[in-house]
Design a protein around this motif. Structure first.
Motif, PDB file in Angstrom:
ATOM      1  N   VAL A 233      16.329  -5.599 -24.640  1.00 44.84           N
ATOM      2  CA  VAL A 233      16.775  -4.982 -25.889  1.00 44.84           C
ATOM      3  C   VAL A 233      16.540  -3.480 -25.764  1.00 44.84           C
ATOM      4  O   VAL A 233      15.474  -3.051 -25.318  1.00 44.84           O
ATOM      5  N   THR A 234      17.531  -2.687 -26.156  1.00 42.06           N
ATOM      6  CA  THR A 234      17.387  -1.241 -26.068  1.00 42.06           C
ATOM      7  C   THR A 234      16.490  -0.722 -27.184  1.00 42.06           C
ATOM      8  O   THR A 234      16.646  -1.089 -28.352  1.00 42.06           O
ATOM      9  N   ARG A 235      15.546   0.155 -26.820  1.00 47.41           N
ATOM     10  CA  ARG A 235      14.740   0.844 -27.841  1.00 47.41           C
ATOM     11  C   ARG A 235      15.588   1.913 -28.539  1.00 47.41           C
ATOM     12  O   ARG A 235      15.574   2.040 -29.765  1.00 47.41           O
ATOM     13  N   GLU A 236      16.298   2.696 -27.738  1.00 52.81           N
ATOM     14  CA  GLU A 236      17.159   3.754 -28.249  1.00 52.81           C
ATOM     15  C   GLU A 236      18.547   3.577 -27.646  1.00 52.81           C
ATOM     16  O   GLU A 236      18.719   2.886 -26.646  1.00 52.81           O
ATOM     17  N   GLU A 237      19.529   4.201 -28.270  1.00 53.54           N
ATOM     18  CA  GLU A 237      20.878   4.096 -27.723  1.00 53.54           C
ATOM     19  C   GLU A 237      20.884   4.621 -26.296  1.00 53.54           C
ATOM     20  O   GLU A 237      20.097   5.483 -25.917  1.00 53.54           O
ATOM     21  N   ASP A 238      21.797   4.102 -25.489  1.00 50.79           N
ATOM     22  CA  ASP A 238      21.784   4.441 -24.079  1.00 50.79           C
ATOM     23  C   ASP A 238      23.210   4.386 -23.543  1.00 50.79           C
ATOM     24  O   ASP A 238      24.153   4.029 -24.271  1.00 50.79           O
ATOM     25  N   GLU A 239      23.336   4.720 -22.257  1.00 48.79           N
ATOM     26  CA  GLU A 239      24.624   4.664 -21.584  1.00 48.79           C
ATOM     27  C   GLU A 239      24.425   3.981 -20.242  1.00 48.79           C
ATOM     28  O   GLU A 239      23.589   4.406 -19.442  1.00 48.79           O
TER      29      GLU A 239
ATOM     30  N   GLY B 221      26.471   2.738 -16.944  1.00 50.31           N
ATOM     31  CA  GLY B 221      27.733   2.776 -16.216  1.00 50.31           C
ATOM     32  C   GLY B 221      28.860   3.424 -16.986  1.00 50.31           C
ATOM     33  O   GLY B 221      30.028   3.067 -16.817  1.00 50.31           O
ATOM     34  N   GLY B 222      28.530   4.401 -17.849  1.00 50.57           N
ATOM     35  CA  GLY B 222      29.544   5.072 -18.643  1.00 50.57           C
ATOM     36  C   GLY B 222      29.869   4.375 -19.951  1.00 50.57           C
ATOM     37  O   GLY B 222      30.668   4.866 -20.745  1.00 50.57           O
ATOM     38  N   TYR B 223      29.238   3.224 -20.210  1.00 55.71           N
ATOM     39  CA  TYR B 223      29.459   2.479 -21.448  1.00 55.71           C
ATOM     40  C   TYR B 223      28.345   2.754 -22.441  1.00 55.71           C
ATOM     41  O   TYR B 223      27.161   2.688 -22.101  1.00 55.71           O
ATOM     42  N   HIS B 224      28.715   3.013 -23.688  1.00 56.90           N
ATOM     43  CA  HIS B 224      27.740   3.266 -24.735  1.00 56.90           C
ATOM     44  C   HIS B 224      27.117   1.961 -25.215  1.00 56.90           C
ATOM     45  O   HIS B 224      27.824   0.979 -25.474  1.00 56.90           O
ATOM     46  N   VAL B 225      25.787   1.959 -25.320  1.00 54.08           N
ATOM     47  CA  VAL B 225      25.058   0.799 -25.833  1.00 54.08           C
ATOM     48  C   VAL B 225      24.168   1.277 -26.968  1.00 54.08           C
ATOM     49  O   VAL B 225      23.334   2.172 -26.767  1.00 54.08           O
ATOM     50  N   PRO B 226      24.314   0.721 -28.174  1.00 47.04           N
ATOM     51  CA  PRO B 226      23.543   1.215 -29.312  1.00 47.04           C
ATOM     52  C   PRO B 226      22.069   0.801 -29.243  1.00 47.04           C
ATOM     53  O   PRO B 226      21.692  -0.086 -28.471  1.00 47.04           O
ATOM     54  N   ALA B 227      21.255   1.465 -30.045  1.00 48.15           N
ATOM     55  CA  ALA B 227      19.851   1.086 -30.159  1.00 48.15           C
ATOM     56  C   ALA B 227      19.742  -0.324 -30.728  1.00 48.15           C
ATOM     57  O   ALA B 227      20.544  -0.736 -31.576  1.00 48.15           O
ATOM     58  N   GLY B 228      18.773  -1.081 -30.248  1.00 46.69           N
ATOM     59  CA  GLY B 228      18.555  -2.431 -30.741  1.00 46.69           C
ATOM     60  C   GLY B 228      19.533  -3.460 -30.204  1.00 46.69           C
ATOM     61  O   GLY B 228      19.584  -4.588 -30.692  1.00 46.69           O
ATOM     62  N   ALA B 229      20.304  -3.086 -29.179  1.00 46.98           N
ATOM     63  CA  ALA B 229      21.304  -4.006 -28.635  1.00 46.98           C
ATOM     64  C   ALA B 229      20.681  -4.952 -27.622  1.00 46.98           C
ATOM     65  O   ALA B 229      19.773  -4.584 -26.876  1.00 46.98           O
ATOM     66  N   ASP B 230      21.180  -6.176 -27.599  1.00 45.49           N
ATOM     67  CA  ASP B 230      20.785  -7.143 -26.573  1.00 45.49           C
ATOM     68  C   ASP B 230      21.570  -6.859 -25.303  1.00 45.49           C
ATOM     69  O   ASP B 230      22.808  -6.840 -25.308  1.00 45.49           O
ATOM     70  N   VAL B 231      20.860  -6.629 -24.204  1.00 43.04           N
ATOM     71  CA  VAL B 231      21.466  -6.326 -22.913  1.00 43.04           C
ATOM     72  C   VAL B 231      21.117  -7.443 -21.933  1.00 43.04           C
ATOM     73  O   VAL B 231      19.949  -7.853 -21.851  1.00 43.04           O
ATOM     74  N   LEU B 232      22.097  -7.929 -21.209  1.00 43.77           N
ATOM     75  CA  LEU B 232      21.889  -9.024 -20.267  1.00 43.77           C
ATOM     76  C   LEU B 232      22.218  -8.584 -18.848  1.00 43.77           C
ATOM     77  O   LEU B 232      23.307  -8.078 -18.589  1.00 43.77           O
ATOM     78  N   ILE B 233      21.266  -8.774 -17.942  1.00 48.16           N
ATOM     79  CA  ILE B 233      21.512  -8.698 -16.513  1.00 48.16           C
ATOM     80  C   ILE B 233      21.393 -10.123 -15.996  1.00 48.16           C
ATOM     81  O   ILE B 233      20.384 -10.791 -16.232  1.00 48.16           O
ATOM     82  N   CYS B 234      22.427 -10.609 -15.308  1.00 49.15           N
ATOM     83  CA  CYS B 234      22.483 -12.026 -14.929  1.00 49.15           C
ATOM     84  C   CYS B 234      22.491 -12.177 -13.411  1.00 49.15           C
ATOM     85  O   CYS B 234      23.551 -12.051 -12.776  1.00 49.15           O
ATOM     86  N   PRO B 235      21.331 -12.423 -12.790  1.00 44.99           N
ATOM     87  CA  PRO B 235      21.322 -12.627 -11.339  1.00 44.99           C
ATOM     88  C   PRO B 235      22.277 -13.720 -10.870  1.00 44.99           C
ATOM     89  O   PRO B 235      22.834 -13.617  -9.770  1.00 44.99           O
ATOM     90  N   TYR B 236      22.495 -14.749 -11.675  1.00 40.89           N
ATOM     91  CA  TYR B 236      23.388 -15.839 -11.268  1.00 40.89           C
ATOM     92  C   TYR B 236      24.787 -15.311 -10.961  1.00 40.89           C
ATOM     93  O   TYR B 236      25.389 -15.669  -9.941  1.00 40.89           O
ATOM     94  N   THR B 237      25.323 -14.471 -11.841  1.00 43.61           N
ATOM     95  CA  THR B 237      26.665 -13.939 -11.608  1.00 43.61           C
ATOM     96  C   THR B 237      26.632 -12.754 -10.649  1.00 43.61           C
ATOM     97  O   THR B 237      27.557 -12.570  -9.851  1.00 43.61           O
ATOM     98  N   LEU B 238      25.600 -11.943 -10.718  1.00 47.49           N
ATOM     99  CA  LEU B 238      25.487 -10.799  -9.810  1.00 47.49           C
ATOM    100  C   LEU B 238      25.444 -11.261  -8.357  1.00 47.49           C
ATOM    101  O   LEU B 238      26.050 -10.650  -7.470  1.00 47.49           O
TER     102      LEU B 238
END
Length: 455
Positions: A336-342, A344-361
């Motif tokens: 979960v993002t503490r603060e808004e972030d970027e 790969g050039g994509y904007h992600v708001p603060a408090g957003a759920d972010v997923l990194i998936c080793p299975y697909t990666l």
């Protein structure tokens, strides 16, 4: 090879429209692995998944993983799934943050130093020998659930190698953790809309499981306080010592409890899953099993494996690495993002759920040739060079990389070599082997296999 633009203007993250929320939730409940694979194929390396009031931002490129896990980990705290698991795990090493996590890591880290882990090879070999003897007794008989046997084995190793305790007296541990994971996934997929007090069967099982784990941890701690080990250098002793001077007994008890429950889960579940998948995939590819058997016989002869054998068991190590590519024990890394972030050039708001998936990666066609094919030789030295460091993250990455990765690899290698040297395991014909993505990626419903002699 696929590349991404890490500079330039921010872009909106593509993904299924909000009108597909209900169907997406239903598909996620049925088969999360297929959903994650299909949306990455359809929308690319960055996907926004709208699930009711939530949006999850799924990133599937090595550069994304590097940024979230290693370059800027302070802005990404533990997220969905692990948050729900906190009801059972509390604030242990897997779920805690900040200064508490740093203190916990400092307490446990010394036990996993390379020299100390190497000294545990004999314990692992002894437990492996006991497993082989048990499996040998089933030759020509009814199928045996290999997943259950791997759980028993890894709990035995965990108890002896890290806790200096016998976990054999606690036969309910595996079933209790199954109930814990089921509840965490239920809460995640229901978006936490079902109150905890609703007496659904899954919630009643969870309450019983949590009470069982509390009882087990309290008994282990009490026994260690009453009977300290001579050197006091195992994890259980270190946790007792770390909480000894806590002024609030309730806080001391909770810290001990949370750390121990987390260790009991993480210390056995991941390796047990990896070994189960190893025996299944090697059976499905007889040429792989034969090469593993030949290497084990050549390197070990008829003696017990030792730590010095590990570098010589090269092919078996490659098999395990390839198993963890296709079926990484930790299949998803939620943040979960503490603060808004970027990213790969994509904007992600603060408090957003972010997923990194080793299975697909690990199956990304831009970084893996024939990604769905089981090919242990892809980890041979010549073919591994030039591969992105973050295209393969079975133990995570960055500051929160798995502290027990070295022990897990050594354990899987020794156990696999011990089994394939003497025995041939075969999946029951017609049995459908499927992944079950919980907190770990295990085999759904167990893995019945028959046993015969290798020769």
């Amino acid at each position: 090879m696929t590349t991404i633009d890490l500079t330039g203007a921010r872009r909106a993250v593509p993904g299924p429209p909000r009108s597909e929320t209900l169907s997406l939730l239903a598909r996620m409940a049925r088969d999360r692995l297929t959903v994650m694979t299909s949306v990455s194929q359809q929308y690319g390396d960055a996907v926004r998944l709208r699930l009711g009031p939530k949006s999850m931002y799924f990133f599937n490129h090595p550069d994304h993983a590097k940024y979230v896990l290693a370059d800027n980990p302070g802005n990404f705290v533990k997220g969905i799934g692990l948050v729900h698991a906190r009801r059972a795990l509390g604030d242990g090493l897997l779920t805690s943050e900040g200064e508490l996590w740093k203190a916990q890591r400092k307490t446990i880290q010394p036990v996993f130093q390379a020299k100390r882990i190497a000294a545990k090879a004999d314990v692992i070999a002894q437990e492996a020998a006991g497993l082989v003897a048990k499996l040998r007794a089933h030759r020509g008989g009814e199928p045996i659930d290999i997943s259950e046997e791997m759980t028993g084995l890894t709990l035995g190793v965990l108890g002896r190698a890290l806790l200096d305790a016998d976990l054999g007296a606690f036969e309910s541990i595996g079933h209790s953790f199954e109930a814990v994971q089921n509840q965490a996934m239920f809460e995640m997929m229901s978006l936490s809309t079902v109150p905890h007090w609703v007496p659904l069967p899954i919630q009643r099982r969870f309450h019983r499981a949590r009470a069982d784990l509390d009882r087990i941890v309290a008994r282990l701690a009490d026994e260690r306080r009453a009977n300290p080990t001579p050197d006091g250098d195992d994890i259980l002793s270190r946790l007792v010592e770390a909480t000894r001077n806590e002024p609030d007994p309730a806080v001391a008890h909770q810290r001990m409890r949370d750390e121990m429950v987390t260790l009991l889960l993480a210390g056995h579940e991941t390796t047990a899953s990896t070994l189960s998948w190893t025996f299944h995939l090697a059976d499905a590819h007889p040429e792989v099993w034969e090469r593993m058997h030949a290497e084990a016989v050549e390197v070990l002869g008829d003696r017990q494996p030792t730590f010095s054998d590990i570098p010589r068991l090269r092919y078996i190590t490659q098999v395990i690495q390839e198993v963890m590519r296709l079926y990484p024990p930790v299949w998803i890394l939620p943040r979960v993002t503490r603060e808004e972030d970027e990213i790969g050039g994509y904007h992600v708001p603060a408090g957003a759920d972010v997923l990194i998936c080793p299975y697909t990666l690990h199956r990304h066609p831009g970084f893996w040739e024939e990604p769905d094919r089981f090919d242990p030789d892809r980890f041979s030295p010549g073919r591994s060079s030039g591969r992105s460091r973050y295209a393969y993250i079975p133990f995570g990455a960055g500051p929160r990389v798995c502290v027990g990765s070295g022990l897990g690899m050594m354990e899987a290698t020794i156990v696999a070599a011990s089994v394939v040297r003497e025995l041939r395991l075969s999946t029951v014909p017609g049995y459908e082997v499927r992944g079950e993505p919980m907190l770990t990626l295990r085999v759904r419903g167990g893995l019945p296999m028959t046993v015969r002699s290798a020769a």
